[in-house]
Design a protein around this motif. Sequence first.
Motif, PDB file in Angstrom:
ATOM      1  N   SER A 299       0.338 -10.809   3.262  1.00  0.00           N
ATOM      2  CA  SER A 299      -0.647  -9.971   3.954  1.00  0.00           C
ATOM      3  C   SER A 299      -0.689 -10.247   5.450  1.00  0.00           C
TER       4      SER A 299
ATOM      5  N   ALA B 184      -2.954  -3.435   4.735  1.00  0.00           N
ATOM      6  CA  ALA B 184      -4.115  -3.034   5.536  1.00  0.00           C
ATOM      7  C   ALA B 184      -4.415  -1.549   5.365  1.00  0.00           C
ATOM      8  N   ASP B 185      -3.377  -0.735   5.350  1.00  0.00           N
ATOM      9  CA  ASP B 185      -3.558   0.716   5.197  1.00  0.00           C
ATOM     10  C   ASP B 185      -4.154   1.070   3.843  1.00  0.00           C
ATOM     11  N   ASN B 186      -3.896   0.232   2.836  1.00  0.00           N
ATOM     12  CA  ASN B 186      -4.366   0.518   1.473  1.00  0.00           C
ATOM     13  C   ASN B 186      -5.503  -0.409   1.034  1.00  0.00           C
ATOM     14  N   HIS B 187      -6.062  -1.165   1.992  1.00  0.00           N
ATOM     15  CA  HIS B 187      -7.202  -2.051   1.718  1.00  0.00           C
ATOM     16  C   HIS B 187      -6.902  -3.025   0.575  1.00  0.00           C
ATOM     17  N   ILE B 188      -5.731  -3.639   0.653  1.00  0.00           N
ATOM     18  CA  ILE B 188      -5.286  -4.572  -0.386  1.00  0.00           C
ATOM     19  C   ILE B 188      -5.413  -5.992   0.126  1.00  0.00           C
ATOM     20  N   SER B 189      -5.940  -6.872  -0.727  1.00  0.00           N
ATOM     21  CA  SER B 189      -6.023  -8.295  -0.404  1.00  0.00           C
ATOM     22  C   SER B 189      -5.895  -9.097  -1.683  1.00  0.00           C
TER      23      SER B 189
END
Length: 432
Positions: free
Chosen positions: A31, A41-46
């Motif tokens: 990330s 970041a574009d897909n709000h993934i963490s």
Amino acid sequence: MYWDESVESLSRSELDALQLHRLRHMVERVSNYSFYHKKFADNHISASLINSLKDIRKLPFTTKQDLRDHYPYGFLCVPKEQLVRLHVSSGTSGQATAIFYSRGDVEHWAELMARCIYMTGARAGDTFQNLTGYGLFTGGLGFHYGAERLGLLTIPAGAGNSKRQIQLMKDFGTNVMHIIPSYALRLQDIMKEAGIHPRRDLKLRIAYLGAEPYSQEVRRRIEEFYGVRAYNSYGLSEMNGPGVAFECPHQLGMHIWEDSYFAEIIDPVTLEPVPEGTIGELVLTTLHREAMPLIRYRTKDLTRFMPGDCPCGRAHRRIDRMQGRSDDMFIIKGVNIFPIQVEQVLMNIPEVGNNYVIVLQRENNIDTMIVRVEVNEKIFIEDMRHLQRIQKKITHDLRSELLLTPQVELVEPHSLPKSEGKAVRLVDQRSL
């Protein structure tokens, strides 16, 4: 039995827990870097989204085209100063792709390969001959470092120069070899011409096969001629190289080393998981990679998870031999065909030689499929009726397997093009 008992003897629940821990850590790492930083970041993934192994489906796929679009350094997750190795794809089907390794990656790769080789019964004191290419091709170096790590006397013979390969086997008592299946068949013909009988004249007992799809019938021919147990090996450069999955002595599928890779099998069209035992596209996520980790990489290789437990006691899941690649499939008269289907039919016919080629042509807007097959020299020269019977049998058996009737041409031994690298089994001339 185990090269690394701490991971090879883990239970299913222990493997799942280890995979989840490493997957969360890997998502957190990537990330912060390059390609995945923007993608996530574009897909709000963490990493906080990964609470079970099923949550991997929340992550996007990575494709070969992604690697090409971000060539050469777009996937790096360490400073360039930490890189010690580079492998590059051939680029024959498009822009080349670059794969980078840290020192830790190379060390771990050697450990995985030593684990594979030890599992098959090879030990320090054996002599290992590596008959595959070195250089930018990962297969040669992967096996080389694994064999040395295990303590085998390692001969880096490389590909080709068949007479010298045979002489090395005789001089140094080679009993373990790594070889591309199509080259093993070619070397078989050369040994026959030279009057070499491996079971009598050589000491071979183990062979490692990989780098190209091949059928069970080809393995049977190799085992019978060389007097070896031939083990399936699977890997790809994007995942380090060979050592992703390997057969144990029971030869009931290849164990994926799940402490290092998370495997999925999906429908290549819907991208949804397929039921266990169903053939689909293999998707891999690296769990132990420093320089260039990859998330949900679509391999294009077609296989299936093997159901049930392996008698060897390892809980690492098993995959079947590769059935081909999703992009190897061709369509003739509305029928989907993979080259390995043709091979399975041909290699079951004793009179058929070790070489064949499928030629696709188009005449008057009609596609035709020609299968050119080498046959036994004596039959080709002396027995025309027998030759006609073989031709009819091949045509019949291919029609039953493929549900269409190809044109079968029988040719003399050694008349088809040969390669000391991966065999070219399909020639598509329809666009010429």
